[in-house]
Design a protein around this motif. Structure first.
Motif, PDB file in Angstrom:
ATOM      1  N   THR A   2       0.902  -1.137   0.037  1.00 42.83           N
ATOM      2  CA  THR A   2       0.146  -0.153  -0.029  1.00 42.83           C
ATOM      3  C   THR A   2       0.779   1.209  -0.128  1.00 42.83           C
ATOM      4  OG1 THR A   2      -0.260  -0.247   2.380  1.00 42.83           O
ATOM      5  CG2 THR A   2      -1.841  -1.195   1.296  1.00 42.83           C
ATOM      6  N   LEU A   3       1.806   1.182   0.736  1.00 43.54           N
ATOM      7  CA  LEU A   3       2.680   2.455   0.803  1.00 43.54           C
ATOM      8  C   LEU A   3       3.457   2.819  -0.590  1.00 43.54           C
ATOM      9  CD1 LEU A   3       4.238   4.744   2.469  1.00 43.54           C
ATOM     10  CD2 LEU A   3       5.863   3.018   3.127  1.00 43.54           C
ATOM     11  N   ALA A   4       3.930   1.630  -1.062  1.00 40.85           N
ATOM     12  CA  ALA A   4       4.669   1.831  -2.473  1.00 40.85           C
ATOM     13  C   ALA A   4       3.737   2.193  -3.515  1.00 40.85           C
ATOM     14  CB  ALA A   4       5.441   0.439  -2.764  1.00 40.85           C
ATOM     15  N   LEU A   5       2.423   1.805  -3.468  1.00 37.37           N
ATOM     16  CA  LEU A   5       1.429   2.297  -4.451  1.00 37.37           C
ATOM     17  C   LEU A   5       1.281   3.811  -4.295  1.00 37.37           C
ATOM     18  CD1 LEU A   5      -0.876  -0.843  -4.424  1.00 37.37           C
ATOM     19  CD2 LEU A   5       0.398   0.206  -6.596  1.00 37.37           C
ATOM     20  N   ALA A   6       1.157   4.009  -3.184  1.00 35.98           N
ATOM     21  CA  ALA A   6       1.009   5.334  -3.056  1.00 35.98           C
ATOM     22  C   ALA A   6       2.278   6.085  -3.218  1.00 35.98           C
ATOM     23  CB  ALA A   6       0.566   5.778  -1.282  1.00 35.98           C
ATOM     24  N   GLU A   7       3.319   6.134  -2.850  1.00 37.19           N
ATOM     25  CA  GLU A   7       4.493   6.790  -3.555  1.00 37.19           C
ATOM     26  C   GLU A   7       4.449   6.748  -5.060  1.00 37.19           C
ATOM     27  OE1 GLU A   7       6.998   8.578  -2.125  1.00 37.19           O
ATOM     28  OE2 GLU A   7       5.426   8.604  -0.468  1.00 37.19           O
ATOM     29  N   LEU A   8       4.165   5.706  -5.748  1.00 34.22           N
ATOM     30  CA  LEU A   8       4.238   5.661  -7.197  1.00 34.22           C
ATOM     31  C   LEU A   8       3.077   6.605  -7.694  1.00 34.22           C
ATOM     32  CD1 LEU A   8       4.948   2.082  -7.710  1.00 34.22           C
ATOM     33  CD2 LEU A   8       6.594   3.859  -8.487  1.00 34.22           C
ATOM     34  N   GLY A   9       1.930   6.595  -7.114  1.00 34.76           N
ATOM     35  CA  GLY A   9       1.004   7.237  -7.447  1.00 34.76           C
ATOM     36  C   GLY A   9       1.152   8.888  -7.350  1.00 34.76           C
ATOM     37  N   PHE A  10       1.737   9.263  -6.087  1.00 33.65           N
ATOM     38  CA  PHE A  10       2.148  10.680  -5.932  1.00 33.65           C
ATOM     39  C   PHE A  10       3.229  11.060  -7.099  1.00 33.65           C
ATOM     40  CE2 PHE A  10       0.837  10.040  -1.477  1.00 33.65           C
ATOM     41  CZ  PHE A  10      -0.390  11.032  -1.524  1.00 33.65           C
ATOM     42  N   THR A  11       4.103   9.954  -7.309  1.00 32.19           N
ATOM     43  CA  THR A  11       5.064  10.547  -8.362  1.00 32.19           C
ATOM     44  C   THR A  11       4.488  10.515  -9.893  1.00 32.19           C
ATOM     45  OG1 THR A  11       6.950   9.211  -7.062  1.00 32.19           O
ATOM     46  CG2 THR A  11       7.296   9.264  -9.455  1.00 32.19           C
ATOM     47  N   ALA A  12       3.620   9.852 -10.015  1.00 34.58           N
ATOM     48  CA  ALA A  12       2.803  10.027 -11.337  1.00 34.58           C
ATOM     49  C   ALA A  12       2.066  10.962 -11.282  1.00 34.58           C
ATOM     50  CB  ALA A  12       2.020   8.844 -11.435  1.00 34.58           C
ATOM     51  N   GLU A  13       1.542  11.631 -10.420  1.00 37.24           N
ATOM     52  CA  GLU A  13       0.754  12.832 -10.269  1.00 37.24           C
ATOM     53  C   GLU A  13       1.722  13.968 -10.429  1.00 37.24           C
ATOM     54  OE1 GLU A  13      -0.562  16.063  -7.245  1.00 37.24           O
ATOM     55  OE2 GLU A  13      -0.643  14.103  -6.445  1.00 37.24           O
ATOM     56  N   LEU A  14       2.973  14.143  -9.897  1.00 40.72           N
ATOM     57  CA  LEU A  14       3.907  15.117  -9.957  1.00 40.72           C
ATOM     58  C   LEU A  14       4.455  15.253 -11.359  1.00 40.72           C
ATOM     59  CD1 LEU A  14       5.556  14.892  -6.551  1.00 40.72           C
ATOM     60  CD2 LEU A  14       4.227  16.923  -7.279  1.00 40.72           C
ATOM     61  N   ARG A  15       4.480  13.946 -12.095  1.00 38.93           N
ATOM     62  CA  ARG A  15       4.826  13.956 -13.650  1.00 38.93           C
ATOM     63  C   ARG A  15       3.891  14.393 -14.533  1.00 38.93           C
ATOM     64  NH1 ARG A  15       9.124  10.742 -15.325  1.00 38.93           N
ATOM     65  NH2 ARG A  15      10.171   9.494 -13.929  1.00 38.93           N
ATOM     66  N   GLY A  16       2.568  14.966 -14.005  1.00 40.70           N
ATOM     67  CA  GLY A  16       1.620  15.289 -14.853  1.00 40.70           C
ATOM     68  C   GLY A  16       0.721  14.058 -15.368  1.00 40.70           C
ATOM     69  N   ASP A  17       0.818  12.908 -14.951  1.00 41.49           N
ATOM     70  CA  ASP A  17      -0.075  11.813 -15.427  1.00 41.49           C
ATOM     71  C   ASP A  17      -0.973  11.488 -14.398  1.00 41.49           C
ATOM     72  OD1 ASP A  17      -1.146   9.487 -16.598  1.00 41.49           O
ATOM     73  OD2 ASP A  17       1.053   8.509 -16.808  1.00 41.49           O
ATOM     74  N   ALA A  18      -2.262  12.304 -14.409  1.00 40.41           N
ATOM     75  CA  ALA A  18      -3.116  11.915 -13.427  1.00 40.41           C
ATOM     76  C   ALA A  18      -4.070  10.737 -13.632  1.00 40.41           C
ATOM     77  CB  ALA A  18      -4.209  13.234 -13.617  1.00 40.41           C
ATOM     78  N   ASP A  19      -3.918  10.343 -14.793  1.00 34.95           N
ATOM     79  CA  ASP A  19      -4.732   9.002 -15.039  1.00 34.95           C
ATOM     80  C   ASP A  19      -4.048   7.635 -14.307  1.00 34.95           C
ATOM     81  OD1 ASP A  19      -6.736  10.061 -16.360  1.00 34.95           O
ATOM     82  OD2 ASP A  19      -6.024   9.410 -18.484  1.00 34.95           O
ATOM     83  N   ARG A  20      -2.818   7.886 -14.593  1.00 33.46           N
ATOM     84  CA  ARG A  20      -1.682   6.754 -13.948  1.00 33.46           C
ATOM     85  C   ARG A  20      -2.114   6.846 -12.399  1.00 33.46           C
ATOM     86  NH1 ARG A  20       0.983   2.612 -14.546  1.00 33.46           N
ATOM     87  NH2 ARG A  20       2.829   2.243 -13.137  1.00 33.46           N
ATOM     88  N   ALA A  21      -1.967   8.153 -12.027  1.00 29.83           N
ATOM     89  CA  ALA A  21      -2.116   8.423 -10.393  1.00 29.83           C
ATOM     90  C   ALA A  21      -3.306   7.723  -9.863  1.00 29.83           C
ATOM     91  CB  ALA A  21      -1.815   9.810 -10.253  1.00 29.83           C
ATOM     92  N   ARG A  22      -4.470   8.018 -10.756  1.00 28.35           N
ATOM     93  CA  ARG A  22      -5.826   7.569 -10.075  1.00 28.35           C
ATOM     94  C   ARG A  22      -5.725   5.902 -10.071  1.00 28.35           C
ATOM     95  NH1 ARG A  22      -8.265  11.147 -14.682  1.00 28.35           N
ATOM     96  NH2 ARG A  22      -8.861  13.013 -13.465  1.00 28.35           N
ATOM     97  N   ALA A  23      -5.034   5.399 -11.139  1.00 23.45           N
ATOM     98  CA  ALA A  23      -4.969   3.890 -11.048  1.00 23.45           C
ATOM     99  C   ALA A  23      -4.151   3.288  -9.956  1.00 23.45           C
ATOM    100  CB  ALA A  23      -4.656   3.244 -12.717  1.00 23.45           C
ATOM    101  N   LEU A  24      -3.107   3.694  -9.806  1.00 28.07           N
ATOM    102  CA  LEU A  24      -2.337   3.223  -8.473  1.00 28.07           C
ATOM    103  C   LEU A  24      -2.817   3.507  -7.296  1.00 28.07           C
ATOM    104  CD1 LEU A  24       0.990   4.755 -10.253  1.00 28.07           C
ATOM    105  CD2 LEU A  24       0.428   2.333  -9.510  1.00 28.07           C
ATOM    106  N   HIS A  25      -3.287   4.832  -7.011  1.00 28.24           N
ATOM    107  CA  HIS A  25      -4.017   5.106  -5.749  1.00 28.24           C
ATOM    108  C   HIS A  25      -5.524   4.032  -5.552  1.00 28.24           C
ATOM    109  CE1 HIS A  25      -1.323   8.061  -4.292  1.00 28.24           C
ATOM    110  NE2 HIS A  25      -1.488   8.769  -5.489  1.00 28.24           N
ATOM    111  N   ALA A  26      -5.925   3.896  -6.611  1.00 28.40           N
ATOM    112  CA  ALA A  26      -7.503   3.024  -6.433  1.00 28.40           C
ATOM    113  C   ALA A  26      -6.845   1.617  -6.119  1.00 28.40           C
ATOM    114  CB  ALA A  26      -8.110   3.101  -7.762  1.00 28.40           C
ATOM    115  N   GLU A  27      -5.908   1.140  -6.780  1.00 31.73           N
ATOM    116  CA  GLU A  27      -5.125  -0.122  -6.372  1.00 31.73           C
ATOM    117  C   GLU A  27      -4.753  -0.200  -4.895  1.00 31.73           C
ATOM    118  OE1 GLU A  27      -1.728  -3.378  -7.791  1.00 31.73           O
ATOM    119  OE2 GLU A  27      -2.135  -1.705  -9.020  1.00 31.73           O
ATOM    120  N   GLY A  28      -4.138   0.905  -4.687  1.00 34.91           N
ATOM    121  CA  GLY A  28      -3.662   1.153  -3.328  1.00 34.91           C
ATOM    122  C   GLY A  28      -4.912   1.342  -2.390  1.00 34.91           C
ATOM    123  N   LEU A  29      -5.872   1.830  -2.618  1.00 34.51           N
ATOM    124  CA  LEU A  29      -7.058   1.833  -1.702  1.00 34.51           C
ATOM    125  C   LEU A  29      -7.787   0.399  -1.423  1.00 34.51           C
ATOM    126  CD1 LEU A  29      -9.224   3.283  -0.172  1.00 34.51           C
ATOM    127  CD2 LEU A  29     -10.260   3.889  -2.156  1.00 34.51           C
TER     128      LEU A  29
END
Length: 287
Positions: free
Chosen positions: A156-183
């Motif tokens: 769950t922690l790794a997915l959250a960190e990858l999701g935040f990284t994707a968001e900061l890269r400007g990839d909102a869709d990938r961030a959503r997918a990673l955080h949904a998997e983490g949830l």
């Protein structure tokens, strides 16, 4: 061990009860190795409460015992913990050095769990200092190891960190997918704090994707979740939440942002359900 399992599931009252009892029993026996096993859960309670000096004191005591007994793997764990506390206090170079030394010790002994802990710390430091490529490299490596070993809290922690990284890269869709998997993983684990982290991540993705009202509601739901666990987010861990909240207020205006936040806080199940479905739908659409 009961305290460690309770920590993995977010049962902080059980952590406090069993870890403190274990420490008292090992001190009475004069068993330094046994005592060294109690430092992590006891210090974790102080870290969650934002009491970093007391957490550091416990980890320093644990490090001294590990070095005295020649327990290099245990010393690496305590170095990671001290690196984490340095990170929370904004001492990024000290944090990097502590985690790098822990990674060296773990690699020398082939201690994969120790390597994963050190990489998590290094990944968080480099994300905060702007090296998103290195952050993703570290977190992808630990996500693979946590999945292979079946360690859900690390996943769950790794997915959250990858999701935040994707968001900061400007990839909102990938961030959503990673955080949904983490949830989903956090729900299965039953850790309310991990659920809150995933909701905060989904909020960041929503704000980045042009949905500030949804983002504010998800932040409200996350705060309610943390409050229910008796572990509100300490100031030093608010970096991602604060930047998302700032984006919400800028886009909606203070009054509308506050209203959306309040609705999410008072209807957390609704906000969590909507966030989960939204994140999964975005992932499926992208796939």
């Amino acid at each position: 061990m009961r305290a460690r399992h309770a920590l993995a599931h977010g049962d902080l009252a059980a952590v406090r009860r069993d870890a403190e009892r274990g420490a008292r029993l090992f001190r009475r026996l004069g068993d330094q190795w046994g005592l060294s096993q109690t430092f992590f859960p006891r210090a974790a309670l102080h870290e969650i409460a934002g009491e970093y000096r007391e957490a550091a004191r416990l980890h320093e005591e644990g490090l001294a015992i590990a070095q005295e007994l020649g327990l290099r793997s245990e010393a690496g764990k305590r170095l990671c913990a001290l690196g984490r506390l340095a990170f929370l206090e904004g001492a990024y170079e000290e944090s990097r050095q502590r985690h790098a030394e822990a990674l060296r010790l773990a690699a020398e002994r082939g201690h994969r769990a120790g390597e994963a802990d050190a990489r998590i710390g290094l990944g968080m430091v480099v994300r905060r200092t702007g090296d998103l490529a290195a952050a993703e490299e570290h977190m992808r490596a630990v996500l693979t190891w946590f999945r292979d070993s079946g360690y859900a809290p690390g996943t769950t922690l790794a997915l959250a960190e990858l999701g935040f990284t994707a968001e900061l890269r400007g990839d909102a869709d990938r961030a959503r997918a990673l955080h949904a998997e983490g949830l989903a993983a956090a729900r299965a684990l039953g850790d309310v704090r991990a659920v809150a982290l995933a909701l905060e991540g989904l909020a960041g993705a929503a704000a980045a994707g042009g949905e500030p009202e949804r983002a504010a509601g998800l932040l409200g739901a996350a705060r309610t979740a943390r409050a229910s666990a008796g572990a509100p987010l300490p100031p030093a861990e608010r970096h991602d939440v604060d930047r998302t909240w700032s984006a919400c207020r800028s886009a909606l205006g203070p009054a509308a942002a506050d209203a959306a936040f309040a609705h999410g806080a008072t209807h957390p199940a609704e906000a969590e359900r909507a966030g989960s479905v939204w994140g999964t739908a975005q992932f499926q659409a992208r796939a």
